[in-house]
Design a protein around this motif. Structure first.
Motif, PDB file in Angstrom:
ATOM      1  N   TYR A 282      -3.110 -16.770  30.897  1.00 32.38           N
ATOM      2  CA  TYR A 282      -1.906 -15.100  31.239  1.00 32.38           C
ATOM      3  C   TYR A 282      -1.085 -14.816  29.434  1.00 32.38           C
ATOM      4  CZ  TYR A 282       2.209 -12.222  32.576  1.00 32.38           C
ATOM      5  OH  TYR A 282       3.111 -11.165  32.327  1.00 32.38           O
ATOM      6  N   TRP A 283      -0.466 -15.806  29.022  1.00 32.07           N
ATOM      7  CA  TRP A 283      -0.565 -15.657  27.838  1.00 32.07           C
ATOM      8  C   TRP A 283      -1.642 -15.587  27.061  1.00 32.07           C
ATOM      9  CZ3 TRP A 283       2.299 -20.578  24.520  1.00 32.07           C
ATOM     10  CH2 TRP A 283       3.444 -19.802  24.445  1.00 32.07           C
ATOM     11  N   HIS A 284      -2.955 -16.076  27.033  1.00 29.43           N
ATOM     12  CA  HIS A 284      -4.162 -16.188  26.111  1.00 29.43           C
ATOM     13  C   HIS A 284      -3.672 -14.509  25.962  1.00 29.43           C
ATOM     14  CE1 HIS A 284      -7.781 -16.316  23.834  1.00 29.43           C
ATOM     15  NE2 HIS A 284      -8.063 -15.777  24.539  1.00 29.43           N
ATOM     16  N   LEU A 285      -4.419 -14.125  27.311  1.00 32.16           N
ATOM     17  CA  LEU A 285      -4.456 -12.563  27.779  1.00 32.16           C
ATOM     18  C   LEU A 285      -3.408 -11.317  26.793  1.00 32.16           C
ATOM     19  CD1 LEU A 285      -6.261 -12.625  31.364  1.00 32.16           C
ATOM     20  CD2 LEU A 285      -7.641 -12.136  29.541  1.00 32.16           C
ATOM     21  N   LEU A 286      -2.567 -11.857  27.260  1.00 23.74           N
ATOM     22  CA  LEU A 286      -1.267 -10.818  26.546  1.00 23.74           C
ATOM     23  C   LEU A 286      -1.647 -11.137  25.812  1.00 23.74           C
ATOM     24  CD1 LEU A 286       2.365 -11.888  29.090  1.00 23.74           C
ATOM     25  CD2 LEU A 286       0.666  -9.586  28.320  1.00 23.74           C
ATOM     26  N   SER A 287      -1.654 -12.324  24.717  1.00 24.08           N
ATOM     27  CA  SER A 287      -1.593 -11.914  23.245  1.00 24.08           C
ATOM     28  C   SER A 287      -2.944 -11.688  22.507  1.00 24.08           C
ATOM     29  CB  SER A 287      -1.551 -13.426  22.707  1.00 24.08           C
ATOM     30  OG  SER A 287      -0.551 -13.801  23.535  1.00 24.08           O
ATOM     31  N   GLU A 288      -4.060 -11.884  23.327  1.00 26.61           N
ATOM     32  CA  GLU A 288      -5.354 -11.002  23.270  1.00 26.61           C
ATOM     33  C   GLU A 288      -5.464  -9.279  22.784  1.00 26.61           C
ATOM     34  OE1 GLU A 288      -8.382 -11.564  21.151  1.00 26.61           O
ATOM     35  OE2 GLU A 288      -8.223 -13.478  21.701  1.00 26.61           O
ATOM     36  N   LEU A 289      -4.606  -8.590  24.113  1.00 29.04           N
ATOM     37  CA  LEU A 289      -4.842  -7.928  24.100  1.00 29.04           C
ATOM     38  C   LEU A 289      -3.928  -7.421  23.305  1.00 29.04           C
ATOM     39  CD1 LEU A 289      -5.906  -7.006  27.866  1.00 29.04           C
ATOM     40  CD2 LEU A 289      -7.421  -6.920  25.875  1.00 29.04           C
ATOM     41  N   TYR A 290      -2.740  -7.730  23.425  1.00 32.25           N
ATOM     42  CA  TYR A 290      -1.009  -6.727  22.790  1.00 32.25           C
ATOM     43  C   TYR A 290      -0.321  -7.762  21.861  1.00 32.25           C
ATOM     44  CZ  TYR A 290      -2.294  -4.509  27.421  1.00 32.25           C
ATOM     45  OH  TYR A 290      -2.702  -3.543  27.943  1.00 32.25           O
ATOM     46  N   GLY A 291      -1.087  -8.588  21.181  1.00 31.78           N
ATOM     47  CA  GLY A 291      -0.168  -9.100  20.575  1.00 31.78           C
ATOM     48  C   GLY A 291       0.395 -10.191  20.627  1.00 31.78           C
ATOM     49  N   TYR A 292       0.654 -11.793  19.683  1.00 30.33           N
ATOM     50  CA  TYR A 292       1.226 -13.048  19.702  1.00 30.33           C
ATOM     51  C   TYR A 292       2.609 -12.720  19.351  1.00 30.33           C
ATOM     52  CZ  TYR A 292       2.805 -17.362  18.953  1.00 30.33           C
ATOM     53  OH  TYR A 292       3.766 -18.967  18.955  1.00 30.33           O
ATOM     54  N   GLU A 293       2.986 -11.933  19.176  1.00 26.09           N
ATOM     55  CA  GLU A 293       4.712 -11.782  18.606  1.00 26.09           C
ATOM     56  C   GLU A 293       4.726 -10.360  18.872  1.00 26.09           C
ATOM     57  OE1 GLU A 293       6.938 -13.320  17.789  1.00 26.09           O
ATOM     58  OE2 GLU A 293       5.545 -14.702  16.156  1.00 26.09           O
ATOM     59  N   ASN A 294       3.676  -9.535  19.506  1.00 28.32           N
ATOM     60  CA  ASN A 294       4.496  -8.243  20.144  1.00 28.32           C
ATOM     61  C   ASN A 294       5.819  -8.186  21.989  1.00 28.32           C
ATOM     62  OD1 ASN A 294       3.967  -6.855  23.203  1.00 28.32           O
ATOM     63  ND2 ASN A 294       2.779  -5.494  21.159  1.00 28.32           N
ATOM     64  N   ARG A 295       6.694  -7.379  21.178  1.00 26.53           N
ATOM     65  CA  ARG A 295       7.559  -7.828  22.162  1.00 26.53           C
ATOM     66  C   ARG A 295       7.109  -7.971  23.980  1.00 26.53           C
ATOM     67  NH1 ARG A 295       9.964  -3.799  25.226  1.00 26.53           N
ATOM     68  NH2 ARG A 295       8.508  -1.994  24.292  1.00 26.53           N
ATOM     69  N   LEU A 296       6.447  -7.359  24.898  1.00 25.20           N
ATOM     70  CA  LEU A 296       5.916  -7.066  25.686  1.00 25.20           C
ATOM     71  C   LEU A 296       5.545  -8.803  26.006  1.00 25.20           C
ATOM     72  CD1 LEU A 296       3.934  -3.363  26.647  1.00 25.20           C
ATOM     73  CD2 LEU A 296       6.160  -4.500  27.512  1.00 25.20           C
ATOM     74  N   THR A 297       4.422  -9.033  24.800  1.00 28.54           N
ATOM     75  CA  THR A 297       4.217 -10.440  25.685  1.00 28.54           C
ATOM     76  C   THR A 297       5.634 -11.607  25.733  1.00 28.54           C
ATOM     77  OG1 THR A 297       2.338 -10.312  23.978  1.00 28.54           O
ATOM     78  CG2 THR A 297       2.703 -12.407  23.883  1.00 28.54           C
TER      79      THR A 297
END
Length: 226
Positions: free
Chosen positions: A157-172
């Motif tokens: 889940y963390w990888h997909l979030l980071s891949e699609l929206y960025g590792y430091e993204n607020r949503l992530t």
């Protein structure tokens, strides 16, 4: 001619028995050697890094990590140490290790590619650990078994979030914090097979990946939209 038939049958049976015995012997030898190799992988590779990788996601996504966490896990140090034993890794791990190492020599336009690849390495490492331990029929308590299965999904889940929206993204960051706080209830209804498919083919399945992330957000009771 008929008087030779019993001899022919006897010889044929003996030949089949000899071939069968050789085949069985080869099969058992292969099985013993394969189990010996798997045991070596577990003892010299899996067991050395398992706890660090298993706990890293809990430490890193804890909303009070600056207060409650007494010892951080340097995941880059762990990964670099893993690379010295790459010959024990499976195909998925070797591939992402290569990408991770390559990033040391090239400009990163996003600025977070190594961090995202690091998460992916953790995911594949736990998946490989799970495979090896099942093959060796290693028994561990229910709490650890749950933690392994759950954190494996959480890394996905963390990888997909980071891949699609960025590792430091607020949503992530918000999503991973929420996931940390509701560990016992979220992701259980989603199969590991589905998550694995989304990770391996997310460029082709971006829409499905986003749908999966939204479902988890809804289950996590986070109402913001992607």
């Amino acid at each position: 001619m008929e008087e030779y038939i019993p001899a022919i049958i006897t010889a044929s049976v003996a030949l089949i028995a000899a071939v069968g015995a050789q085949f069985l012997n080869n099969f058992l030898t292969y099985k013993r050697e394969n189990k010996k190799y798997l045991r070596e992988v577990y003892e010299k590779f899996i067991s050395e890094y398992f706890m660090d990788v298993l706990l890293y996601i809990d430490v890193e996504t804890d909303p009070r990590k600056g207060h409650d966490i007494e010892e951080q896990i340097d995941i880059n140090k762990v990964i670099n140490s893993m690379m010295n034993k790459m010959h024990y890794a499976d195909r998925n791990l070797q591939g992402v290790y290569f990408d991770f190492k390559t990033r040391n020599h090239f400009y990163d336009p996003k600025g977070d590619i190594k961090e995202i690849l690091g998460i992916k390495i953790c995911y594949y490492f736990l998946a490989y650990s799970n495979f090896i331990m099942k093959k060796l029929k290693i028994k561990f308590d229910k709490g650890l078994k749950f933690r392994l299965n759950y954190n494996l999904k959480a890394y996905g889940y963390w990888h997909l979030l980071s891949e699609l929206y960025g590792y430091e993204n607020r949503l992530t960051n918000e999503d991973m914090t929420a996931l940390h706080m509701t560990k016992k209830f979220v992701l259980e209804e989603f199969s590991l097979k589905k998550i694995d498919s989304l990770i391996n083919h997310h460029h082709k399945m971006e829409k499905k990946a986003k749908e999966f992330l939204i479902k988890v957000r809804e289950k996590n009771d986070i109402t913001k939209n992607y």
